[in-house]
Design a protein around this motif. Structure first.
Motif, PDB file in Angstrom:
ATOM      1  N   ILE A 101      -1.417 -15.640   4.841  1.00  0.00           N
ATOM      2  CA  ILE A 101      -2.488 -14.668   4.552  1.00  0.00           C
ATOM      3  C   ILE A 101      -1.892 -13.394   3.936  1.00  0.00           C
ATOM      4  O   ILE A 101      -2.377 -12.885   2.925  1.00  0.00           O
ATOM      5  N   VAL A 102      -0.800 -12.911   4.549  1.00  0.00           N
ATOM      6  CA  VAL A 102      -0.170 -11.700   4.017  1.00  0.00           C
ATOM      7  C   VAL A 102       0.294 -11.937   2.583  1.00  0.00           C
ATOM      8  O   VAL A 102       0.031 -11.139   1.688  1.00  0.00           O
ATOM      9  N   TYR A 103       0.937 -13.075   2.361  1.00  0.00           N
ATOM     10  CA  TYR A 103       1.490 -13.355   1.032  1.00  0.00           C
ATOM     11  C   TYR A 103       0.368 -13.439  -0.007  1.00  0.00           C
ATOM     12  O   TYR A 103       0.444 -12.836  -1.074  1.00  0.00           O
ATOM     13  N   LYS A 104      -0.670 -14.203   0.339  1.00  0.00           N
ATOM     14  CA  LYS A 104      -1.772 -14.384  -0.613  1.00  0.00           C
ATOM     15  C   LYS A 104      -2.440 -13.040  -0.941  1.00  0.00           C
ATOM     16  O   LYS A 104      -2.745 -12.759  -2.094  1.00  0.00           O
ATOM     17  N   LEU A 105      -2.669 -12.242   0.098  1.00  0.00           N
ATOM     18  CA  LEU A 105      -3.321 -10.949  -0.125  1.00  0.00           C
ATOM     19  C   LEU A 105      -2.469 -10.053  -1.026  1.00  0.00           C
ATOM     20  O   LEU A 105      -2.961  -9.476  -1.992  1.00  0.00           O
ATOM     21  N   VAL A 106      -1.190  -9.978  -0.697  1.00  0.00           N
ATOM     22  CA  VAL A 106      -0.318  -9.062  -1.426  1.00  0.00           C
ATOM     23  C   VAL A 106      -0.160  -9.496  -2.884  1.00  0.00           C
ATOM     24  O   VAL A 106      -0.026  -8.657  -3.766  1.00  0.00           O
ATOM     25  N   HIS A 107      -0.208 -10.800  -3.119  1.00  0.00           N
ATOM     26  CA  HIS A 107      -0.049 -11.269  -4.493  1.00  0.00           C
ATOM     27  C   HIS A 107      -1.370 -11.490  -5.214  1.00  0.00           C
ATOM     28  O   HIS A 107      -1.413 -12.129  -6.254  1.00  0.00           O
ATOM     29  N   SER A 108      -2.467 -10.978  -4.636  1.00  0.00           N
ATOM     30  CA  SER A 108      -3.749 -11.087  -5.326  1.00  0.00           C
ATOM     31  C   SER A 108      -4.032  -9.779  -6.055  1.00  0.00           C
ATOM     32  O   SER A 108      -3.222  -8.850  -6.016  1.00  0.00           O
ATOM     33  N   ASN A 109      -5.193  -9.703  -6.686  1.00  0.00           N
ATOM     34  CA  ASN A 109      -5.588  -8.448  -7.331  1.00  0.00           C
ATOM     35  C   ASN A 109      -5.682  -7.326  -6.300  1.00  0.00           C
ATOM     36  O   ASN A 109      -5.358  -6.182  -6.584  1.00  0.00           O
ATOM     37  N   VAL A 110      -6.137  -7.686  -5.092  1.00  0.00           N
ATOM     38  CA  VAL A 110      -6.237  -6.688  -4.030  1.00  0.00           C
ATOM     39  C   VAL A 110      -4.853  -6.128  -3.708  1.00  0.00           C
ATOM     40  O   VAL A 110      -4.701  -4.943  -3.413  1.00  0.00           O
ATOM     41  N   GLY A 111      -3.847  -7.009  -3.791  1.00  0.00           N
ATOM     42  CA  GLY A 111      -2.482  -6.569  -3.516  1.00  0.00           C
ATOM     43  C   GLY A 111      -2.033  -5.479  -4.481  1.00  0.00           C
ATOM     44  O   GLY A 111      -1.327  -4.551  -4.093  1.00  0.00           O
ATOM     45  N   LEU A 112      -2.456  -5.601  -5.732  1.00  0.00           N
ATOM     46  CA  LEU A 112      -2.151  -4.538  -6.706  1.00  0.00           C
ATOM     47  C   LEU A 112      -2.740  -3.217  -6.217  1.00  0.00           C
ATOM     48  O   LEU A 112      -2.096  -2.177  -6.281  1.00  0.00           O
ATOM     49  N   ASN A 113      -3.973  -3.288  -5.722  1.00  0.00           N
ATOM     50  CA  ASN A 113      -4.617  -2.072  -5.212  1.00  0.00           C
ATOM     51  C   ASN A 113      -3.882  -1.525  -4.004  1.00  0.00           C
ATOM     52  O   ASN A 113      -3.727  -0.312  -3.869  1.00  0.00           O
ATOM     53  N   PHE A 114      -3.446  -2.422  -3.093  1.00  0.00           N
ATOM     54  CA  PHE A 114      -2.676  -1.972  -1.921  1.00  0.00           C
ATOM     55  C   PHE A 114      -1.516  -1.109  -2.364  1.00  0.00           C
ATOM     56  O   PHE A 114      -1.303  -0.007  -1.883  1.00  0.00           O
ATOM     57  N   ARG A 115      -0.741  -1.662  -3.300  1.00  0.00           N
ATOM     58  CA  ARG A 115       0.481  -0.962  -3.687  1.00  0.00           C
ATOM     59  C   ARG A 115       0.163   0.308  -4.472  1.00  0.00           C
ATOM     60  O   ARG A 115       0.859   1.318  -4.346  1.00  0.00           O
ATOM     61  N   SER A 141      -7.291   6.129  -7.420  1.00  0.00           N
ATOM     62  CA  SER A 141      -8.740   6.264  -7.512  1.00  0.00           C
ATOM     63  C   SER A 141      -9.164   6.626  -8.931  1.00  0.00           C
ATOM     64  O   SER A 141     -10.241   6.233  -9.367  1.00  0.00           O
ATOM     65  N   ALA A 142      -8.293   7.317  -9.669  1.00  0.00           N
ATOM     66  CA  ALA A 142      -8.630   7.607 -11.068  1.00  0.00           C
ATOM     67  C   ALA A 142      -8.650   6.336 -11.910  1.00  0.00           C
ATOM     68  O   ALA A 142      -9.233   6.309 -12.980  1.00  0.00           O
ATOM     69  N   LEU A 143      -8.006   5.270 -11.421  1.00  0.00           N
ATOM     70  CA  LEU A 143      -8.011   4.004 -12.162  1.00  0.00           C
ATOM     71  C   LEU A 143      -9.048   3.040 -11.606  1.00  0.00           C
ATOM     72  O   LEU A 143      -8.999   1.844 -11.855  1.00  0.00           O
ATOM     73  N   GLY A 144      -9.963   3.555 -10.791  1.00  0.00           N
ATOM     74  CA  GLY A 144     -11.069   2.729 -10.330  1.00  0.00           C
ATOM     75  C   GLY A 144     -10.836   2.046  -8.997  1.00  0.00           C
ATOM     76  O   GLY A 144     -11.634   1.209  -8.580  1.00  0.00           O
ATOM     77  N   VAL A 145      -9.743   2.389  -8.288  1.00  0.00           N
ATOM     78  CA  VAL A 145      -9.494   1.773  -6.989  1.00  0.00           C
ATOM     79  C   VAL A 145     -10.310   2.506  -5.925  1.00  0.00           C
ATOM     80  O   VAL A 145     -10.205   3.726  -5.800  1.00  0.00           O
ATOM     81  N   ASP A 146     -11.116   1.749  -5.172  1.00  0.00           N
ATOM     82  CA  ASP A 146     -11.833   2.337  -4.050  1.00  0.00           C
ATOM     83  C   ASP A 146     -10.836   2.435  -2.888  1.00  0.00           C
ATOM     84  O   ASP A 146     -10.613   1.480  -2.147  1.00  0.00           O
ATOM     85  N   VAL A 147     -10.228   3.621  -2.772  1.00  0.00           N
ATOM     86  CA  VAL A 147      -9.095   3.783  -1.855  1.00  0.00           C
ATOM     87  C   VAL A 147      -9.500   3.489  -0.409  1.00  0.00           C
ATOM     88  O   VAL A 147      -8.801   2.771   0.307  1.00  0.00           O
ATOM     89  N   VAL A 148     -10.647   4.015   0.009  1.00  0.00           N
ATOM     90  CA  VAL A 148     -11.060   3.839   1.404  1.00  0.00           C
ATOM     91  C   VAL A 148     -11.290   2.364   1.714  1.00  0.00           C
ATOM     92  O   VAL A 148     -10.850   1.839   2.731  1.00  0.00           O
ATOM     93  N   ARG A 149     -11.970   1.672   0.800  1.00  0.00           N
ATOM     94  CA  ARG A 149     -12.241   0.248   1.035  1.00  0.00           C
ATOM     95  C   ARG A 149     -10.960  -0.573   1.061  1.00  0.00           C
ATOM     96  O   ARG A 149     -10.813  -1.504   1.838  1.00  0.00           O
ATOM     97  N   THR A 150     -10.033  -0.205   0.176  1.00  0.00           N
ATOM     98  CA  THR A 150      -8.758  -0.923   0.125  1.00  0.00           C
ATOM     99  C   THR A 150      -8.017  -0.781   1.444  1.00  0.00           C
ATOM    100  O   THR A 150      -7.542  -1.755   2.025  1.00  0.00           O
ATOM    101  N   ARG A 151      -7.942   0.461   1.956  1.00  0.00           N
ATOM    102  CA  ARG A 151      -7.268   0.678   3.233  1.00  0.00           C
ATOM    103  C   ARG A 151      -7.979  -0.047   4.358  1.00  0.00           C
ATOM    104  O   ARG A 151      -7.365  -0.622   5.236  1.00  0.00           O
ATOM    105  N   LEU A 152      -9.317   0.022   4.315  1.00  0.00           N
ATOM    106  CA  LEU A 152     -10.120  -0.586   5.375  1.00  0.00           C
ATOM    107  C   LEU A 152      -9.876  -2.090   5.424  1.00  0.00           C
ATOM    108  O   LEU A 152      -9.719  -2.673   6.500  1.00  0.00           O
ATOM    109  N   LEU A 153      -9.813  -2.703   4.256  1.00  0.00           N
ATOM    110  CA  LEU A 153      -9.565  -4.144   4.201  1.00  0.00           C
ATOM    111  C   LEU A 153      -8.206  -4.473   4.815  1.00  0.00           C
ATOM    112  O   LEU A 153      -8.090  -5.341   5.682  1.00  0.00           O
ATOM    113  N   ALA A 154      -7.171  -3.745   4.377  1.00  0.00           N
ATOM    114  CA  ALA A 154      -5.828  -4.015   4.884  1.00  0.00           C
ATOM    115  C   ALA A 154      -5.782  -3.813   6.392  1.00  0.00           C
ATOM    116  O   ALA A 154      -5.216  -4.624   7.130  1.00  0.00           O
ATOM    117  N   PHE A 155      -6.409  -2.742   6.863  1.00  0.00           N
ATOM    118  CA  PHE A 155      -6.345  -2.420   8.285  1.00  0.00           C
ATOM    119  C   PHE A 155      -7.090  -3.455   9.120  1.00  0.00           C
ATOM    120  O   PHE A 155      -6.626  -3.882  10.176  1.00  0.00           O
TER     121      PHE A 155
END
Lengths: 245, 317, 285
Positions: free
Chosen positions: B174-188, B198-212
């Protein structure tokens, strides 16, 4: 025939921003017409970057309204503004240092086209890097770039979000006059080929004179004047604001 | 590198991972009961460290509630089994969901503020959980511990080993798949620079919430499995000592690297079994080691290895 | 019951405020939360116990020395651990958290798990407005805590050092441009934050004895107070500390003793849900 409102891509009405007791912007009205390059100039501390941040959603204005294509976007978060079609660069570049240039740009791609595959975003991101001449550095981590390359990366990332309005914040810093010429041609090319509208903060007056159709001059948080580049540089108030007494 | 060569290389890598996993899977047959137990605990910590790494290493948010979420998983699953007679496997699923739910709640509460708020709130959450466990003695049995049924009808270390192996593989996948998905780009991107993201369109709060939330759910699963393996759930599972061990494993192994937490979990757990022979000093020793590593080699053992290989390469080339 | 619970709430609230001041100061200047705050508090408690009991020192001297040692220890921690991570919040959180566990285990090794208590300053109890008898030691703690707080505020309002602190916590970049040596300022404010934890520790140790892990709830309460008052706001610490002290003690008196500390966290949750920047926070959400 297009209505007048359609021509205004972005419009700000009565934008005011206070930081604590400091009035950074007071009652600023401005508009940017679709398909134009508009320069935003003014002495240091005039409020240019604050205005930028308000349009881009990085900060909310104390009062006033920002409209994009007629829609009220005041106080939207930055990511929503970006998804709506406004991209910006940062004056002090903010690359994702531990990601490669390609990945830096890909962040912009995947958030504008959710669900796109790796092969798709790789191609799109590579194309944006190509546009700014960083194709060869695609696999390099962004922290290894020099200042000028970082500025280019900022533009590539902004382009990757497929904006209608591109906001550039002092992208010419550190360039010599030859390179400035090339950069001006490049930015004009962006407008022509990608049908962009550009709002451009710049200190290099020569570039503004050459590239823009309209110039907005801010001074001490107020609009000093707006006009064609020639009108503006010959305006005694502008000269006064820059040079003082 | 041509595409053919890179596929060849990734095939070789997959083959190596597969071979390593297969070799590891037969290992317990050659070991005594005690060492089998050590391996199972190693796998538990692998799940914990790898899932903590998802939030801390890949999005740069420090949760001090990871052990608490494991505790939620363990207690929910255990209490359902004891009080409602629920099948322990269903309990494990319920424990995972409960941990995800509380993770989501805590995340919603504090993730729109900066990263420091997550650390403070999760620390507070972990303390609340402790107080509740100690006060609701009737249900949780407090520090005495809650006796719960095992996951298998006949108790065998070997079967638990495979259960935990599957759990660890699921977590890592699960960790590997998430990190290597499009979402993983947002994580990093969020970890590197929130404002630029966020200036590039990343919903920062949602991204953190998903990871957490995912990270907390995985901790819940690990905790639930561990409770049924020990057949006794004590407040030690959601303790700050546990949180500290998981943090140290990840930091010493390599924060933000995929294999780092696995290496850290195995090294520290095996080491602590040895150190335990001369007293309960292992927490202090690990603390000092972790302090030195976090200060001087923030990328951990994996970072040290990479730097060493990077230095060596130009000479051999 | 109401009167005595309120009195307890005020006494403990003042100490919470004092302890939170240290956290808030460091957050305001350095944007670092010191997760080992509670362990500095405990360290001072142990030192004052050692100096006063084992070495037979004068109480006031023992306490002053304990605070001074913790201050120097804080400077050292800033120099060795925090400074290199500056600008990387992630590692300062990790490092101070590890430090807190290391210190707890070191205390356990050195002092054992038993509670240690320095001698009290005063004996007996005082009749408060004919309502109830209140321990003189607690009253003394209230007075001492108030004095330290007044001293800190006077320093921040009146001295040159205080002006620098205020300027830096408002705008770090501007302060640097105006020639503030922020490296030295960081070190000093971190040390000062630790010294404030230590002051709370020596004042409260005769009332609540110190154990190796007793610092955890102290630090947690300080964090709740800081969030409640608003990150980096010193006024917020006072209001937040008193609020928390009163809520906890009234809650314990009327609702449940076992859940005393949970009331604080309920406040934390409410603050985060309703006004995440805290009572006096000026940071935009």
């Amino acid at each position: 025939m297009a209505r007048e409102d359609d021509l205004k891509l972005v419009q700000g009405v009565g934008i005011t921003k206070r930081f604590g007791g400091v009035q950074a912007l007071s009652d600023v009205d401005f508009e940017v017409e679709k398909g134009t390059i508009v320069g935003l100039i003014g002495p240091n501390g005039a409020g240019k970057t604050t205005l930028f941040n308000i349009v881009a959603g990085a900060i909310a204005p104390s009062s006033g309204v920002v409209r994009f294509q007629g829609e009220d976007i005041t106080g939207w978060s930055a990511y929503k503004v970006c998804r709506r079609g406004i991209a910006r660069t940062f004056q002090v570049t903010r690359p994702f240092g531990e990601m490669t240039c390609l990945e830096n740009v890909a962040v912009g791609v995947v958030n504008r086209q959710p669900g796109c595959r790796r092969s798709q975003w790789t191609a799109l991101a590579a194309e944006c890097l190509e546009a700014v001449g960083l194709r060869d550095l695609a696999a390099t981590e962004a922290r290894h770039l020099n200042v000028v390359q970082k500025k280019r990366l900022e533009i590539a990332r902004a382009l990757a979000t497929r904006p209608e309005l591109l906001m550039l914040d002092e992208v010419l810093g550190g360039l010599n006059s030859q390179e400035i010429q090339e950069a001006v041609a490049f930015i004009q090319g962006l407008r022509d080929q990608r049908r962009l509208t550009i709002l451009w903060i710049e200190h290099v007056m020569g570039a503004i004179m050459q590239a823009t159709e309209k110039v907005i001059v801010l001074d001490q948080g107020k609009i000093l004047t707006t006009g064609t580049p020639t009108e503006v540089v010959n305006d005694p108030r502008v000269i006064h604001a820059y040079l003082g007494d | 590198m041509s595409q053919g060569a890179s596929i060849l290389k990734s095939n070789r890598k997959n083959f190596l991972y597969g071979a390593g996993l297969a070799a590891f899977a037969v290992l317990p047959w050659m070991l005594g009961v005690y060492n089998q137990h050590v391996l199972i605990v190693c796998l538990f910590y692998t799940m914990m460290a790898a899932s903590w790494n998802l939030i801390a290493g890949y999005t740069g948010q420090i949760s001090f509630g990871h052990a608490a979420f494991a505790g939620i998983g363990a207690y929910v699953s255990g209490i359902l089994a004891v009080k409602a007679g629920l099948n322990p496997w269903v309990g494990v699923a319920a424990g995972t969901v409960a941990a995800a739910f509380f993770g989501l709640l805590v995340g919603l509460l504090c993730l729109r503020m900066g990263g420091i708020y997550l650390s403070l709130t999760t620390l507070g959450f972990s303390e609340i959980l402790h107080i509740i466990i100690n006060n609701e003695y009737e249900i949780t049995r407090g520090t005495m511990g809650l006796q719960v049924p095992g996951l298998t009808t006949s108790y065998s270390k070997i079967s638990y080993f495979y259960i935990f192996l599957v759990g660890a593989v699921i977590t890592l996948t699960i960790v590997y798949k998430l990190v290597h998905s499009n979402v993983g780009l947002n994580f990093r991107a969020v970890q590197n620079d929130e404002r630029a993201a966020s200036a590039l369109g990343v919903d920062v709060v949602r991204t953190r919430l998903l990871a957490f939330t995912v990270s907390s759910a995985l901790a819940g699963m690990a905790g639930a499995l561990f409770g049924h393996y020990m057949m006794l759930i004590t407040p030690h599972i959601p303790s700050l000592d546990q949180q500290f061990l998981v943090l140290s494993m990840t930091v010493i192994g390599g924060l933000g690297s995929f294999v780092g937490p696995v290496i850290g979990a195995f090294c520290l757990e095996i080491l602590s079994e040895y150190i335990r022979a001369w007293g309960e000093y292992h927490v202090l020793v690990f603390g000092l080691v972790a302090l030195v590593v976090a200060r001087f080699a923030p990328k951990g053992l994996v970072g040290i290895y990479k730097a060493w290989r990077g230095k060596k390469r130009p000479e051999t080339a | 019951m109401f009167a005595i619970a309120s009195m307890n709430g005020i006494v403990i609230g003042v100490i919470y405020a004092l302890s939170a001041l240290g956290v808030s100061l460091v957050v305001g200047i350095m944007n670092v939360v010191n997760f080992a705050h509670g362990e500095f508090y405990i360290l001072a408690g142990y030192f004052s116990y050692l100096f006063a009991t084992a070495l037979g020192m004068n109480l006031l001297a023992a306490m002053t020395l304990a605070v001074a040692i913790v201050f120097v220890f804080g400077l050292l921690v800033e120099y060795t651990l925090i400074r290199p991570t500056y600008g990387d919040d992630l590692y300062s959180l990790i490092l101070t958290f590890i430090l807190s566990i290391v210190l707890q285990n070191a205390y356990l090794l050195i002092f054992g798990p038993y509670p240690n208590k320095p001698p009290g300053w005063v004996r007996g109890a005082t009749d408060i407005f004919g309502l109830f008898m209140y321990g003189n030691q607690r009253l003394a703690a209230l007075v001492a805590g108030t004095c330290v707080i007044v001293f800190v505020f006077a320093m921040i309002k009146l001295t040159w050092f205080g002006r620098i602190i205020r300027a830096t916590s408002q705008d770090r970049g501007m302060a640097e441009l105006n020639g503030v040596n922020t490296t030295r300022l960081n070190m000093l404010s971190f040390g000062l934050g630790c010294a404030l934890a230590a002051a709370a520790g020596v004042i409260l140790a005769p009332v609540f004895p110190v154990t190796p892990t007793a610092g955890v709830p102290v630090a947690l309460t300080a964090f709740v107070v800081v969030v409640l008052g608003g990150m980096g706001s010193l006024r917020g610490c006072i209001v937040g500390g008193l609020t928390l002290g009163l809520v906890e003690n009234l809650g314990a008196a009327y609702l449940s003793t076992g859940y005393k500390h949970v009331f604080g966290f309920i406040i934390l949750i409410l603050v985060l849900a309703i006004r995440p920047s805290g009572l006096f926070g000026h940071k935009e959400a």
